[in-house]
Motif scaffolding. Structure first.
Motif, PDB file in Angstrom:
ATOM      1  N   SER A  52       0.811  -1.208   0.000  1.00 53.07           N
ATOM      2  CA  SER A  52       0.000   0.000   0.000  1.00 53.07           C
ATOM      3  C   SER A  52       0.849   1.266   0.000  1.00 53.07           C
ATOM      4  CB  SER A  52      -0.936   0.003   1.217  1.00 53.07           C
ATOM      5  OG  SER A  52      -1.859   1.062   1.102  1.00 53.07           O
ATOM      6  N   LEU A  53       0.674   2.082  -1.036  1.00 52.05           N
ATOM      7  CA  LEU A  53       1.300   3.401  -1.079  1.00 52.05           C
ATOM      8  C   LEU A  53       0.382   4.452  -0.453  1.00 52.05           C
ATOM      9  CD1 LEU A  53       2.619   3.297  -4.771  1.00 52.05           C
ATOM     10  CD2 LEU A  53       3.892   2.736  -2.682  1.00 52.05           C
ATOM     11  N   ALA A  54      -0.919   4.154  -0.447  1.00 51.13           N
ATOM     12  CA  ALA A  54      -1.933   5.002   0.204  1.00 51.13           C
ATOM     13  C   ALA A  54      -3.197   4.164   0.312  1.00 51.13           C
ATOM     14  CB  ALA A  54      -2.207   6.269  -0.615  1.00 51.13           C
ATOM     15  N   ASP A  55      -4.081   4.549   1.243  1.00 53.87           N
ATOM     16  CA  ASP A  55      -5.314   3.787   1.425  1.00 53.87           C
ATOM     17  C   ASP A  55      -6.402   4.301   0.488  1.00 53.87           C
ATOM     18  OD1 ASP A  55      -8.092   3.275   2.967  1.00 53.87           O
ATOM     19  OD2 ASP A  55      -6.608   1.777   3.566  1.00 53.87           O
ATOM     20  N   ILE A  56      -7.244   3.390   0.062  1.00 53.14           N
ATOM     21  CA  ILE A  56      -8.340   3.708  -0.865  1.00 53.14           C
ATOM     22  C   ILE A  56      -9.239   4.825  -0.318  1.00 53.14           C
ATOM     23  CG2 ILE A  56     -10.159   2.140  -0.028  1.00 53.14           C
ATOM     24  CD1 ILE A  56     -10.236   1.076  -2.964  1.00 53.14           C
ATOM     25  N   GLU A  57      -9.322   4.933   1.015  1.00 55.98           N
ATOM     26  CA  GLU A  57     -10.147   5.975   1.632  1.00 55.98           C
ATOM     27  C   GLU A  57      -9.713   7.374   1.186  1.00 55.98           C
ATOM     28  OE1 GLU A  57     -12.864   5.794   3.628  1.00 55.98           O
ATOM     29  OE2 GLU A  57     -12.843   3.648   3.199  1.00 55.98           O
ATOM     30  N   ALA A  58      -8.454   7.500   0.790  1.00 51.62           N
ATOM     31  CA  ALA A  58      -7.952   8.814   0.342  1.00 51.62           C
ATOM     32  C   ALA A  58      -8.677   9.300  -0.902  1.00 51.62           C
ATOM     33  CB  ALA A  58      -6.446   8.720   0.053  1.00 51.62           C
ATOM     34  N   LEU A  59      -9.282   8.361  -1.676  1.00 51.54           N
ATOM     35  CA  LEU A  59      -9.955   8.763  -2.922  1.00 51.54           C
ATOM     36  C   LEU A  59     -11.468   8.604  -2.854  1.00 51.54           C
ATOM     37  CD1 LEU A  59      -7.630   7.262  -5.695  1.00 51.54           C
ATOM     38  CD2 LEU A  59      -7.529   9.484  -4.605  1.00 51.54           C
ATOM     39  N   SER A  60     -11.989   8.012  -1.789  1.00 58.56           N
ATOM     40  CA  SER A  60     -13.425   7.728  -1.716  1.00 58.56           C
ATOM     41  C   SER A  60     -14.184   8.982  -1.302  1.00 58.56           C
ATOM     42  CB  SER A  60     -13.688   6.605  -0.714  1.00 58.56           C
ATOM     43  OG  SER A  60     -13.092   5.425  -1.172  1.00 58.56           O
ATOM     44  N   LEU A  61     -14.611   9.737  -2.286  1.00 61.69           N
ATOM     45  CA  LEU A  61     -15.293  11.014  -2.018  1.00 61.69           C
ATOM     46  C   LEU A  61     -16.640  11.036  -2.720  1.00 61.69           C
ATOM     47  CD1 LEU A  61     -12.254  13.335  -2.676  1.00 61.69           C
ATOM     48  CD2 LEU A  61     -13.186  12.749  -0.452  1.00 61.69           C
ATOM     49  N   PHE A  62     -17.628  11.653  -2.086  1.00 62.78           N
ATOM     50  CA  PHE A  62     -18.946  11.800  -2.697  1.00 62.78           C
ATOM     51  C   PHE A  62     -19.377  13.252  -2.589  1.00 62.78           C
ATOM     52  CE2 PHE A  62     -18.900   7.441  -0.977  1.00 62.78           C
ATOM     53  CZ  PHE A  62     -19.013   6.752  -2.173  1.00 62.78           C
ATOM     54  N   GLY A  63     -19.961  13.758  -3.671  1.00 60.06           N
ATOM     55  CA  GLY A  63     -20.512  15.111  -3.621  1.00 60.06           C
ATOM     56  C   GLY A  63     -19.485  16.181  -3.944  1.00 60.06           C
ATOM     57  N   VAL A  64     -19.924  17.185  -4.677  1.00 63.01           N
ATOM     58  CA  VAL A  64     -19.027  18.242  -5.139  1.00 63.01           C
ATOM     59  C   VAL A  64     -18.377  18.972  -3.971  1.00 63.01           C
ATOM     60  CG1 VAL A  64     -18.939  20.438  -6.369  1.00 63.01           C
ATOM     61  CG2 VAL A  64     -20.280  18.551  -7.302  1.00 63.01           C
ATOM     62  N   SER A  65     -19.152  19.260  -2.925  1.00 66.34           N
ATOM     63  CA  SER A  65     -18.598  20.048  -1.815  1.00 66.34           C
ATOM     64  C   SER A  65     -17.454  19.299  -1.137  1.00 66.34           C
ATOM     65  CB  SER A  65     -19.691  20.374  -0.793  1.00 66.34           C
ATOM     66  OG  SER A  65     -20.269  19.181  -0.299  1.00 66.34           O
ATOM     67  N   GLU A  66     -17.603  17.969  -0.990  1.00 67.98           N
ATOM     68  CA  GLU A  66     -16.530  17.189  -0.378  1.00 67.98           C
ATOM     69  C   GLU A  66     -15.283  17.228  -1.247  1.00 67.98           C
ATOM     70  OE1 GLU A  66     -17.321  13.266   1.268  1.00 67.98           O
ATOM     71  OE2 GLU A  66     -19.450  13.649   1.055  1.00 67.98           O
ATOM     72  N   VAL A  67     -15.470  17.062  -2.555  1.00 72.23           N
ATOM     73  CA  VAL A  67     -14.331  16.994  -3.468  1.00 72.23           C
ATOM     74  C   VAL A  67     -13.586  18.326  -3.498  1.00 72.23           C
ATOM     75  CG1 VAL A  67     -13.605  16.652  -5.854  1.00 72.23           C
ATOM     76  CG2 VAL A  67     -15.378  15.189  -4.883  1.00 72.23           C
ATOM     77  N   VAL A  68     -14.336  19.430  -3.594  1.00 73.07           N
ATOM     78  CA  VAL A  68     -13.701  20.747  -3.707  1.00 73.07           C
ATOM     79  C   VAL A  68     -12.773  21.002  -2.522  1.00 73.07           C
ATOM     80  CG1 VAL A  68     -14.152  23.222  -3.655  1.00 73.07           C
ATOM     81  CG2 VAL A  68     -15.487  21.764  -5.170  1.00 73.07           C
ATOM     82  N   GLY A  69     -13.233  20.685  -1.328  1.00 73.34           N
ATOM     83  CA  GLY A  69     -12.411  20.907  -0.139  1.00 73.34           C
ATOM     84  C   GLY A  69     -11.166  20.048  -0.098  1.00 73.34           C
ATOM     85  N   GLN A  70     -11.185  18.946  -0.838  1.00 73.25           N
ATOM     86  CA  GLN A  70     -10.071  17.998  -0.798  1.00 73.25           C
ATOM     87  C   GLN A  70      -9.103  18.153  -1.967  1.00 73.25           C
ATOM     88  OE1 GLN A  70      -9.515  15.853   1.670  1.00 73.25           O
ATOM     89  NE2 GLN A  70     -11.351  16.414   2.798  1.00 73.25           N
ATOM     90  N   ILE A  71      -9.373  19.080  -2.883  1.00 68.32           N
ATOM     91  CA  ILE A  71      -8.554  19.188  -4.097  1.00 68.32           C
ATOM     92  C   ILE A  71      -7.052  19.373  -3.799  1.00 68.32           C
ATOM     93  CG2 ILE A  71      -8.036  20.744  -6.040  1.00 68.32           C
ATOM     94  CD1 ILE A  71     -11.039  20.790  -6.628  1.00 68.32           C
ATOM     95  N   PRO A  72      -6.656  20.281  -2.904  1.00 64.60           N
ATOM     96  CA  PRO A  72      -5.211  20.422  -2.650  1.00 64.60           C
ATOM     97  C   PRO A  72      -4.562  19.112  -2.197  1.00 64.60           C
ATOM     98  CG  PRO A  72      -6.419  22.274  -1.719  1.00 64.60           C
ATOM     99  CD  PRO A  72      -7.443  21.282  -2.148  1.00 64.60           C
ATOM    100  N   ARG A  73      -5.233  18.399  -1.282  1.00 65.74           N
ATOM    101  CA  ARG A  73      -4.679  17.134  -0.796  1.00 65.74           C
ATOM    102  C   ARG A  73      -4.594  16.100  -1.925  1.00 65.74           C
ATOM    103  NH1 ARG A  73      -6.633  12.470   0.551  1.00 65.74           N
ATOM    104  NH2 ARG A  73      -8.805  13.126   0.419  1.00 65.74           N
TER     105      ARG A  73
END
Length: 385
Positions: A52-73
């Motif tokens: 594992s280089l990273a956990d799948i949870e790092a990409l499991s996002l739902f909804g535009v508002s969640e994604v927008v806040g996570q873009i830098p990460r």
């Protein structure tokens, strides 16, 4: 790199991708017993020995508002993965679903000589067809899980292989309703109807009441009907229970999870469009499908011609015709959905029309997807000098 012990990097985006990745790893090991695997993983991939280089949870996002806040990460993670892969030089990089994340990564890697595979086609055939130009630049081989996708992407000049759908290979061709009812503790002699208003809060907020109104419509015309609703998570259950309090005359049993068993146990299904409609098809249960975006999102999608397909539900897309009734937006109401469900409960010809077509589609999807996907990856690797 030696083809005897190749390294493969896989990046999966959500739970379904973890399952696809695990199956692909097993099938690749049949070709390369000494192969090494690494990537963005879930528990199933890790159980197959994927580092594992990273956990799948790092990409499991739902909804535009969640994604927008996570873009830098997410951008930092993508840069870190790109640097790692360009240093490790795997035999192939395999992005599994998560197209917004993976195709950008694949573009960078392919331009630097790393062979790239994308498993599960982005839905460019349904909306934003212009994405095909980006996909063509990003991938050496696209792996399609639905037959209609192969012709669409080939027409856009993208190398594509249809591998079949893994779920079709896992689920039985002839499921047993009595077995499912016993497993769920549902009364075997009753007539059961399944209600699946969606797995996300926004869906349930829009479809919960129309589904319960339709259940009331049916109860008044077929006294003694029982309803069972599998709840995807605690939030969905809370929303649906709040609606259900206003329908004391409707007999609804709520079950946490276990939606596939519910699909097999009932006579007919009323469900939200999405992955559930494919699972219902594989369960061979007649269905009516509802689809509800917010009014503003639906208006934007239609007015900008972002929605390209005549049908929205997977059974109809796979059949290439109106096999199951679909009711969109305001039509997702008891006046439209009730009569169709009544017909599917009481008219054997209407039931058989759906069930026979579902069985034929199941056969076309069950092709041992893991093995076919692995073969496509092996062919790509072996073609390299």
């Amino acid at each position: 790199m030696s083809h005897a012990a190749p390294l493969f990097t896989l990046v999966a985006g959500e739970t379904s991708g973890d399952s696809l990745g695990a199956g692909l790893i097993r099938a690749l090991r049949a070709h390369y017993p000494q192969a090494r695997f690494e990537g963005v993983t879930g528990p199933l991939m890790r159980a197959e020995g994927c580092e594992s280089l990273a956990d799948i949870e790092a990409l499991s996002l739902f909804g535009v508002s969640e994604v927008v806040g996570q873009i830098p990460r997410l951008l930092r993670l993508r840069r870190r993965l790109a640097a790692h892969v360009l240093s490790a030089r795997p035999a192939a990089f395999i992005g599994i679903d998560a197209p917004a994340f993976n195709t950008g990564l694949e573009l960078r890697l392919k331009s630097r000589g790393v062979p790239t595979v994308h498993y599960v086609c982005p839905t460019a055939w349904a909306w934003r067809e212009g994405r095909t130009r980006h996909i063509r630049r990003a991938v050496d081989r696209l792996l399609a899980i639905f037959p209609f996708e192969e012709a669409f992407f080939a027409r856009h000049g993208i190398p594509v292989t249809y591998v079949g759908h893994p779920l079709a290979g896992e689920l039985p061709r002839h499921p047993n309703a009595d077995t499912a009812r016993r497993a769920l503790g549902l009364e075997p002699g009753a007539r059961w109807v399944g209600l699946l208003p969606g797995s996300r809060g926004a869906e349930v907020s829009r479809l919960g009441r129309p589904f319960l109104e339709t259940a009331r419509w049916l109860t008044r015309r077929s006294p003694g009907l029982r309803f069972v609703a599998p709840m995807a998570n605690a939030r969905v259950r809370a929303l649906f229970e709040a609606d259900l309090a206003d329908y004391p005359d409707v007999d609804v049993t709520l079950i946490d999870g276990r939606s596939r068993e519910v699909m097999r146990a009932v006579e007919v299904l009323l469900l939200a469009s999405g992955t559930a409609s494919l699972e219902a098809l594989l369960a061979k249960t007649p269905m009516v499908v509802a689809y509800a975006l917010s009014d503003s999102n639906y208006w934007i999608a239609r007015s900008l011609s972002l929605i390209k397909t005549e049908h929205v539900s997977m059974p109809n897309l796979l059949a290439g015709r109106a096999l199951v009734p679909e009711f969109l937006q305001q039509e997702a109401s008891p006046d439209f959905m009730g009569p169709w469900l009544y017909r599917l409960l009481h008219a054997e010809t209407a039931r058989r029309r759906q069930i026979d077509a579902f069985d034929g589609i199941h056969a076309r999807l069950a092709l041992d997807a893991d093995a076919r996907a692995a073969r496509a990856v092996v062919d790509l690797v072996e073609a390299r000098p």
